[in-house]
Design a protein around this motif. Sequence first.
Motif, PDB file in Angstrom:
ATOM      1  N   ALA A 206     -20.970 -15.352  18.718  1.00  0.00           N
ATOM      2  CA  ALA A 206     -21.661 -16.063  19.802  1.00  0.00           C
ATOM      3  C   ALA A 206     -22.502 -17.219  19.277  1.00  0.00           C
ATOM      4  O   ALA A 206     -22.566 -18.275  19.898  1.00  0.00           O
TER       5      ALA A 206
ATOM      6  N   ILE B 253     -24.727 -20.308  26.591  1.00  0.00           N
ATOM      7  CA  ILE B 253     -23.726 -20.132  25.532  1.00  0.00           C
ATOM      8  C   ILE B 253     -24.115 -20.965  24.315  1.00  0.00           C
ATOM      9  O   ILE B 253     -24.093 -20.480  23.188  1.00  0.00           O
TER      10      ILE B 253
ATOM     11  N   ALA C 281     -26.710 -19.436  22.279  1.00  0.00           N
ATOM     12  CA  ALA C 281     -26.377 -18.060  21.876  1.00  0.00           C
ATOM     13  C   ALA C 281     -27.176 -17.025  22.654  1.00  0.00           C
ATOM     14  O   ALA C 281     -27.516 -15.971  22.135  1.00  0.00           O
TER      15      ALA C 281
ATOM     16  N   ASN D  53     -22.882 -14.182  25.874  1.00  0.00           N
ATOM     17  CA  ASN D  53     -21.622 -13.917  25.201  1.00  0.00           C
ATOM     18  C   ASN D  53     -20.487 -14.197  26.186  1.00  0.00           C
ATOM     19  O   ASN D  53     -20.220 -13.389  27.059  1.00  0.00           O
TER      20      ASN D  53
END
Length: 87
Positions: free
Chosen positions: A15, A50, A53, A56
């Motif tokens: 991720a 995203i 991070a 996911n």
Amino acid sequence: MAKFLRLDDVVQPAAILFGARLKKRREELGLTQAQLFEQTGITTAYISQIERAQANPTLDMMVKLAQAVGLEAWDMIRPENENQNEK
């Protein structure tokens, strides 16, 4: 005094790699998150999560986002040392 390693010093979770590489490539292409939304249907808020991070993405989302920036999903999550071996 003993120095402790943080988890992200030892491993590079997919991720984190995916998000960082997505942001870098998006910026290289001069795309905004809104333009990426228009191409993928993935909201700007989720794209932002995203890239940081904090989310996911599903495999399908990863493939869709990678394609939108002209990359393969595997290349977006491949560990750094594997990328360097291929250069």
